[in-house]
Scaffold this motif. Structure first.
Motif, PDB file in Angstrom:
ATOM      1  N   PHE A  15       0.878  -1.167   0.000  1.00 25.53           N
ATOM      2  CA  PHE A  15       0.000   0.000   0.000  1.00 25.53           C
ATOM      3  C   PHE A  15       0.906   1.205   0.000  1.00 25.53           C
ATOM      4  O   PHE A  15       1.708   1.368   0.922  1.00 25.53           O
ATOM      5  CB  PHE A  15      -0.899   0.022   1.236  1.00 25.53           C
ATOM      6  CG  PHE A  15      -1.995  -1.001   1.201  1.00 25.53           C
ATOM      7  CD1 PHE A  15      -3.049  -0.895   0.299  1.00 25.53           C
ATOM      8  CD2 PHE A  15      -1.984  -2.076   2.085  1.00 25.53           C
ATOM      9  CE1 PHE A  15      -4.058  -1.825   0.274  1.00 25.53           C
ATOM     10  CE2 PHE A  15      -3.005  -3.015   2.056  1.00 25.53           C
ATOM     11  CZ  PHE A  15      -4.047  -2.895   1.142  1.00 25.53           C
ATOM     12  N   LYS A  18       4.326   1.039   1.596  1.00 26.02           N
ATOM     13  CA  LYS A  18       4.425   0.033   2.648  1.00 26.02           C
ATOM     14  C   LYS A  18       4.151  -1.362   2.080  1.00 26.02           C
ATOM     15  O   LYS A  18       3.086  -1.631   1.538  1.00 26.02           O
ATOM     16  CB  LYS A  18       3.408   0.367   3.743  1.00 26.02           C
ATOM     17  CG  LYS A  18       3.681  -0.344   5.031  1.00 26.02           C
ATOM     18  CD  LYS A  18       2.693   0.063   6.114  1.00 26.02           C
ATOM     19  CE  LYS A  18       2.769  -0.902   7.269  1.00 26.02           C
ATOM     20  NZ  LYS A  18       1.486  -1.119   7.923  1.00 26.02           N
ATOM     21  N   VAL A  20       3.098  -4.917   2.609  1.00 27.29           N
ATOM     22  CA  VAL A  20       2.325  -5.598   3.652  1.00 27.29           C
ATOM     23  C   VAL A  20       2.300  -7.118   3.478  1.00 27.29           C
ATOM     24  O   VAL A  20       1.975  -7.837   4.417  1.00 27.29           O
ATOM     25  CB  VAL A  20       0.893  -5.033   3.773  1.00 27.29           C
ATOM     26  CG1 VAL A  20       0.918  -3.618   4.351  1.00 27.29           C
ATOM     27  CG2 VAL A  20       0.167  -5.039   2.436  1.00 27.29           C
ATOM     28  N   ALA A  39       1.062 -11.717  14.743  1.00 25.93           N
ATOM     29  CA  ALA A  39       0.768 -10.463  15.438  1.00 25.93           C
ATOM     30  C   ALA A  39      -0.266  -9.654  14.653  1.00 25.93           C
ATOM     31  O   ALA A  39      -0.471  -9.885  13.460  1.00 25.93           O
ATOM     32  CB  ALA A  39       2.057  -9.655  15.596  1.00 25.93           C
ATOM     33  N   ALA A  40      -0.899  -8.690  15.343  1.00 24.64           N
ATOM     34  CA  ALA A  40      -1.822  -7.779  14.658  1.00 24.64           C
ATOM     35  C   ALA A  40      -1.052  -7.040  13.568  1.00 24.64           C
ATOM     36  O   ALA A  40       0.076  -6.599  13.782  1.00 24.64           O
ATOM     37  CB  ALA A  40      -2.416  -6.795  15.652  1.00 24.64           C
ATOM     38  N   GLY A  41      -1.631  -6.939  12.411  1.00 23.99           N
ATOM     39  CA  GLY A  41      -0.995  -6.226  11.307  1.00 23.99           C
ATOM     40  C   GLY A  41      -0.016  -7.068  10.501  1.00 23.99           C
ATOM     41  O   GLY A  41       0.676  -6.560   9.630  1.00 23.99           O
ATOM     42  N   SER A  42       0.030  -8.379  10.769  1.00 23.47           N
ATOM     43  CA  SER A  42       1.014  -9.220  10.070  1.00 23.47           C
ATOM     44  C   SER A  42       0.519  -9.688   8.693  1.00 23.47           C
ATOM     45  O   SER A  42       1.265 -10.307   7.951  1.00 23.47           O
ATOM     46  CB  SER A  42       1.406 -10.416  10.946  1.00 23.47           C
ATOM     47  OG  SER A  42       0.274 -11.198  11.255  1.00 23.47           O
ATOM     48  N   GLY A  43      -0.761  -9.434   8.385  1.00 20.77           N
ATOM     49  CA  GLY A  43      -1.238  -9.749   7.032  1.00 20.77           C
ATOM     50  C   GLY A  43      -2.265 -10.872   6.944  1.00 20.77           C
ATOM     51  O   GLY A  43      -2.608 -11.305   5.847  1.00 20.77           O
ATOM     52  N   LYS A  44      -2.792 -11.321   8.086  1.00 24.93           N
ATOM     53  CA  LYS A  44      -3.707 -12.466   8.089  1.00 24.93           C
ATOM     54  C   LYS A  44      -5.029 -12.140   7.360  1.00 24.93           C
ATOM     55  O   LYS A  44      -5.456 -12.893   6.485  1.00 24.93           O
ATOM     56  CB  LYS A  44      -4.002 -12.896   9.536  1.00 24.93           C
ATOM     57  CG  LYS A  44      -2.747 -13.194  10.349  1.00 24.93           C
ATOM     58  CD  LYS A  44      -3.053 -13.575  11.793  1.00 24.93           C
ATOM     59  CE  LYS A  44      -3.768 -12.512  12.614  1.00 24.93           C
ATOM     60  NZ  LYS A  44      -2.980 -11.287  12.875  1.00 24.93           N
ATOM     61  N   THR A  45      -5.641 -11.035   7.746  1.00 27.94           N
ATOM     62  CA  THR A  45      -6.913 -10.665   7.117  1.00 27.94           C
ATOM     63  C   THR A  45      -6.723 -10.390   5.628  1.00 27.94           C
ATOM     64  O   THR A  45      -7.558 -10.775   4.798  1.00 27.94           O
ATOM     65  CB  THR A  45      -7.516  -9.433   7.826  1.00 27.94           C
ATOM     66  OG1 THR A  45      -7.812  -9.800   9.172  1.00 27.94           O
ATOM     67  CG2 THR A  45      -8.790  -8.949   7.148  1.00 27.94           C
ATOM     68  N   LEU A  46      -5.607  -9.773   5.282  1.00 27.66           N
ATOM     69  CA  LEU A  46      -5.343  -9.495   3.859  1.00 27.66           C
ATOM     70  C   LEU A  46      -5.311 -10.793   3.058  1.00 27.66           C
ATOM     71  O   LEU A  46      -5.827 -10.847   1.945  1.00 27.66           O
ATOM     72  CB  LEU A  46      -4.014  -8.752   3.696  1.00 27.66           C
ATOM     73  CG  LEU A  46      -4.032  -7.267   4.100  1.00 27.66           C
ATOM     74  CD1 LEU A  46      -2.625  -6.679   3.983  1.00 27.66           C
ATOM     75  CD2 LEU A  46      -5.017  -6.482   3.237  1.00 27.66           C
TER      76      LEU A  46
HETATM   77  N1  LIG Z   1      -6.686  -0.885   2.799  1.00 31.96           N
HETATM   78  C1  LIG Z   1      -5.480  -0.737   3.388  1.00 31.96           C
HETATM   79  N2  LIG Z   1      -4.714   0.354   3.159  1.00 31.96           N
HETATM   80  C2  LIG Z   1      -3.497   0.487   3.735  1.00 31.96           C
HETATM   81  N3  LIG Z   1      -2.965  -0.414   4.571  1.00 31.96           N
HETATM   82  C3  LIG Z   1      -3.664  -1.520   4.840  1.00 31.96           C
HETATM   83  C4  LIG Z   1      -4.970  -1.747   4.277  1.00 31.96           C
HETATM   84  N4  LIG Z   1      -5.423  -2.945   4.696  1.00 31.96           N
HETATM   85  C5  LIG Z   1      -4.471  -3.441   5.521  1.00 31.96           C
HETATM   86  N5  LIG Z   1      -3.415  -2.594   5.596  1.00 31.96           N
HETATM   87  C6  LIG Z   1      -2.191  -2.829   6.374  1.00 31.96           C
HETATM   88  O1  LIG Z   1      -1.680  -4.098   6.041  1.00 31.96           O
HETATM   89  C7  LIG Z   1      -1.118  -4.738   7.188  1.00 31.96           C
HETATM   90  C8  LIG Z   1      -1.741  -6.106   7.379  1.00 31.96           C
HETATM   91  O2  LIG Z   1      -3.122  -5.958   7.657  1.00 31.96           O
HETATM   92  P1  LIG Z   1      -4.065  -7.152   8.108  1.00 31.96           P
HETATM   93  O3  LIG Z   1      -3.985  -8.253   7.129  1.00 31.96           O
HETATM   94  O4  LIG Z   1      -5.407  -6.555   8.320  1.00 31.96           O
HETATM   95  O5  LIG Z   1      -3.424  -7.603   9.491  1.00 31.96           O
HETATM   96  P2  LIG Z   1      -3.912  -8.734  10.526  1.00 31.96           P
HETATM   97  O6  LIG Z   1      -2.826  -9.769  10.546  1.00 31.96           O
HETATM   98  O7  LIG Z   1      -4.017  -8.044  11.844  1.00 31.96           O
HETATM   99  O8  LIG Z   1      -5.224  -9.248  10.048  1.00 31.96           O
HETATM  100  C9  LIG Z   1      -1.353  -3.805   8.361  1.00 31.96           C
HETATM  101  O9  LIG Z   1      -0.191  -3.071   8.578  1.00 31.96           O
HETATM  102  C10 LIG Z   1      -2.463  -2.910   7.870  1.00 31.96           C
HETATM  103  O10 LIG Z   1      -2.377  -1.639   8.462  1.00 31.96           O
END
Ligand SMILES: Nc1ncnc2c1ncn2[C@@H]1O[C@H](COP(=O)(O)OP(=O)(O)O)[C@@H](O)[C@H]1O
Ligand SMILES: [Mg+2]
Length: 286
Positions: A15, A18, A20, A39-46
């Motif tokens: 993004f 950054k 990710v 950890a939170a923000g490690s990319g799981k939801t993505l």
């Molecule tokens: N739409 C977006 N725009 C910018 N950054 C994003 C977006 N979606 C996620 N991120 C960043 O990508 C990284 C991974 O996000 P995410 O997969 O949600 O983490 P988690 O492991 O907590 O589920 C985080 O740093 C988050 O801030």
């Protein structure tokens, strides 16, 4: 060898400046369970969002149910997405719709479905019965507890009989007993519908449950499929993410043997229960 249900090949995503996700590769075969830790923000939801193309990766490729979805048009994605059940982190029920309408939503929203209203109603009822909430059809989400809303989310995610189920933190924010109920339902879903599952969680117990517990239809409860101290495995793979990279992939046994300090923090070694209490009784409120 069977074709993967879901396959990430060298997936990368940024993004702005950054990065990710980098170099993520793994493939989920029919009947597999994948547990995503990190950890939170490690990319799981993505990773889950990429699986149904809510986002597109900018490096590598992703295949879903035999199709390369990396650059698939939205119209083509629509039908494929109908084969996937999703429970998002926030649950995402519509406040202004009844429970029945919420659960029926994926069926009514399927483009090429020839399901009529009677069939939809029957499937909604069956799906809610599955999570023991058949009596809440006409209620609204605000009338249910947090744990019940999560169960409705599971009913909605499974109402289309998906080939793949994606669960994002299904137990987050729930007390331990309710969390156990939710995980029991996910075990039941896997057992009865043979669903392939990818599950994001912060709770190690959730992964341990998927790796070791099966569903007993006759007793309507989960049971441990291996003695304490042994691993049933049940085709469950643990995957640990750190800052967009997949830093561990393996069985529960391999995870527990891993000495990497980052990886180890997600492992919770549970003591065996006292003799006589070996069988973890399922807890399903009426
Ligand atoms: N739409 C977006 N725009 C910018 N950054 C994003 C977006 N979606 C996620 N991120 C960043 O990508 C990284 C991974 O996000 P995410 O997969 O949600 O983490 P988690 O492991 O907590 O589920 C985080 O740093 C988050 O801030
Ligand atoms: Mg997340």
């Amino acid at each position: 060898m069977a074709e993967p249900i879901l396959e990430y090949s060298n997936v990368g995503l940024s993004f702005d400046d950054k990065r990710v996700l980098s170099g993520v590769s793994f493939s989920v075969l029919p009947g597999d369970t994948y547990i995503l830790l990190g950890a939170a923000g490690s990319g799981k939801t993505l990773l889950l969002k990429l699986a149904i193309s809510l986002l597109q990766c900018d490096e590598g490729s992703i295949r879903l149910l035999g199709r390369d979805i990396t650059r698939l048009r939205e119209s083509e994605m629509f039908d494929l997405r109908a084969e996937v059940g999703i429970l998002f982190q926030e649950g995402g029920l519509f406040d202004s719709l009844t429970i029945a309408e919420n659960v029926g939503y994926p069926l009514r929203n399927q483009k090429n479905s020839n399901t009529n209203e009677d069939q939809i109603e029957a499937r909604v009822k069956a799906s809610l019965d599955f999570v023991e909430l058949g009596h809440t059809l006409d209620k609204f989400p605000s009338e249910l507890s947090g744990g019940m809303r999560r169960r409705v989310g599971i009913a909605r995610a499974s109402v289309t009989n998906p080939k793949l189920s994606l669960y994002d933190s299904p137990t987050a924010g729930l007390d331990p007993i309710t969390a156990h109920t939710i995980m029991s339902l996910i075990v039941k879903e896997r057992e009865i519908r043979h669903t392939t599952t990818v599950l994001v969680t912060h709770r190690y117990q959730d992964g341990a449950m998927m790796a070791n517990y099966r569903w007993d239809k006759n007793r309507n409860t989960v049971y441990r499929a291996a003695p304490w101290g042994e691993y049933a495995n049940l085709r469950t793979t643990f995957l640990v993410m750190n800052e967009g990279r997949n830093v561990f992939r393996g069985t529960q046994q391999e995870l527990e043997a891993c000495r990497d300090p980052y990886v180890s923090q997600f492992v919770l070694r549970q003591p065996a229960p006292k003799p006589g209490a070996e069988l973890y009784q399922g807890y399903l409120p009426a």
